[in-house]
Design a protein around this motif. Structure first.
Motif, mmCIF file in Angstrom:
data_model
loop_
_atom_site.group_PDB
_atom_site.id
_atom_site.type_symbol
_atom_site.label_atom_id
_atom_site.label_comp_id
_atom_site.label_asym_id
_atom_site.label_seq_id
_atom_site.Cartn_x
_atom_site.Cartn_y
_atom_site.Cartn_z
ATOM 1 N N UNK A 77 0.828 -1.214 0.000
ATOM 2 C CA UNK A 77 0.000 0.000 0.000
ATOM 3 C C UNK A 77 0.864 1.267 0.000
ATOM 4 N N UNK A 78 0.967 1.983 -1.151
ATOM 5 C CA UNK A 78 1.760 3.220 -1.177
ATOM 6 C C UNK A 78 1.286 4.282 -0.178
ATOM 7 N N UNK A 79 -0.040 4.531 -0.021
ATOM 8 C CA UNK A 79 -0.439 5.526 0.981
ATOM 9 C C UNK A 79 -0.037 5.130 2.406
ATOM 10 N N UNK A 80 0.040 3.829 2.675
ATOM 11 C CA UNK A 80 0.485 3.376 3.995
ATOM 12 C C UNK A 80 1.928 3.813 4.241
ATOM 13 N N UNK A 81 2.749 3.731 3.212
ATOM 14 C CA UNK A 81 4.148 4.139 3.339
ATOM 15 C C UNK A 81 4.262 5.652 3.481
ATOM 16 N N UNK A 82 3.345 6.381 2.838
ATOM 17 C CA UNK A 82 3.361 7.840 2.928
ATOM 18 C C UNK A 82 2.998 8.325 4.332
ATOM 19 N N UNK A 83 2.066 7.646 4.974
ATOM 20 C CA UNK A 83 1.585 8.108 6.276
ATOM 21 C C UNK A 83 2.473 7.628 7.435
ATOM 22 N N UNK A 84 3.281 6.610 7.221
ATOM 23 C CA UNK A 84 4.105 6.050 8.298
ATOM 24 C C UNK A 84 4.984 7.091 8.995
ATOM 25 N N UNK A 85 5.715 7.951 8.268
ATOM 26 C CA UNK A 85 6.539 8.946 8.963
ATOM 27 C C UNK A 85 5.707 9.962 9.755
ATOM 28 N N UNK B 156 2.871 9.287 11.280
ATOM 29 C CA UNK B 156 2.466 8.602 12.509
ATOM 30 C C UNK B 156 3.628 8.494 13.493
ATOM 31 N N UNK B 157 4.836 8.312 12.973
ATOM 32 C CA UNK B 157 6.029 8.295 13.839
ATOM 33 C C UNK B 157 6.184 9.635 14.547
ATOM 34 N N UNK B 158 5.987 10.732 13.811
ATOM 35 C CA UNK B 158 6.069 12.071 14.404
ATOM 36 C C UNK B 158 5.019 12.255 15.492
ATOM 37 N N UNK B 159 3.792 11.873 15.190
ATOM 38 C CA UNK B 159 2.714 12.006 16.166
ATOM 39 C C UNK B 159 3.030 11.188 17.417
ATOM 40 N N UNK B 160 3.571 10.003 17.218
ATOM 41 C CA UNK B 160 3.938 9.151 18.353
ATOM 42 C C UNK B 160 4.998 9.823 19.221
ATOM 43 N N UNK B 161 6.006 10.413 18.593
ATOM 44 C CA UNK B 161 7.065 11.091 19.353
ATOM 45 C C UNK B 161 6.536 12.324 20.080
ATOM 46 N N UNK B 162 5.692 13.097 19.412
ATOM 47 C CA UNK B 162 5.235 14.359 19.976
ATOM 48 C C UNK B 162 4.140 14.201 21.031
ATOM 49 N N UNK B 163 3.292 13.190 20.888
ATOM 50 C CA UNK B 163 2.135 13.059 21.771
ATOM 51 C C UNK B 163 2.089 11.715 22.499
ATOM 52 N N UNK C 187 -3.681 11.011 5.248
ATOM 53 C CA UNK C 187 -4.027 12.426 5.464
ATOM 54 C C UNK C 187 -2.777 13.172 5.896
ATOM 55 N N UNK C 188 -2.726 14.471 5.642
ATOM 56 C CA UNK C 188 -1.625 15.273 6.181
ATOM 57 C C UNK C 188 -1.695 15.299 7.704
ATOM 58 N N UNK C 189 -0.566 15.571 8.323
ATOM 59 C CA UNK C 189 -0.472 15.572 9.781
ATOM 60 C C UNK C 189 -1.506 16.492 10.417
ATOM 61 N N UNK C 190 -1.663 17.692 9.894
ATOM 62 C CA UNK C 190 -2.594 18.655 10.483
ATOM 63 C C UNK C 190 -4.023 18.119 10.466
ATOM 64 N N UNK C 191 -4.420 17.456 9.382
ATOM 65 C CA UNK C 191 -5.769 16.884 9.311
ATOM 66 C C UNK C 191 -5.940 15.746 10.308
ATOM 67 N N UNK C 192 -4.907 14.922 10.439
ATOM 68 C CA UNK C 192 -4.981 13.823 11.413
ATOM 69 C C UNK C 192 -5.131 14.369 12.829
ATOM 70 N N UNK C 193 -4.303 15.338 13.180
ATOM 71 C CA UNK C 193 -4.371 15.913 14.515
ATOM 72 C C UNK C 193 -5.728 16.567 14.758
ATOM 73 N N UNK C 194 -6.253 17.236 13.748
ATOM 74 C CA UNK C 194 -7.564 17.852 13.877
ATOM 75 C C UNK C 194 -8.643 16.825 14.128
#
Length: 107
Positions: A29-37, A39-46, A91-98
């Motif tokens: 899944x290409x979108x899965x690979x796109x979102x992985x980094x 999700x890593x950021x969100x995990x580190x930050x929150x 989704x972009x990070x901002x949309x996910x966080x929202x």
């Protein structure tokens, strides 16, 4: 970010004292690979307020089927053992966080 299996899913997700965002993904899944980094950021930050986990849906199809996962990536937010939100697609990070902010304090 933690990697889940069918053996530890219930313990790590359903019995967790904090909200858990589970990324149902597949290798092809290409979108899965796109979102992985992201999700890593969100995990580190929150990570103190939100556990981010991933589950390979091809290796553990019984879990994906249990939650009606049909497309990838699918992100399920669990609180107190229940799915409280489902996001399908990258989704972009901002949309996910929202989207998550209605259930998790991300301020």
């Amino acid at each position: 970010m933690i990697t889940l299996t069918a053996d530890d899913f219930d313990e790590q997700v359903l019995r967790s004292g904090t909200p858990v965002l589970v990324d149902f993904w597949t290798e092809w899944c290409p979108p899965c690979k796109m979102i992985a980094p992201i999700l890593e950021e969100i995990s580190r930050e929150y990570g103190d307020r939100l556990t981010v986990a991933k589950l390979n849906a091809e290796e553990h199809p019984e879990i994906a089927q249990r939650y009606g996962v049909l497309g990838f990536p699918t992100l399920n937010l669990f609180q107190n053992g229940e799915v409280v939100q489902q996001i399908v697609g990258a989704r972009p990070k901002r949309q996910l966080l929202g989207a998550l902010s209605g259930h998790v304090d991300l301020t």
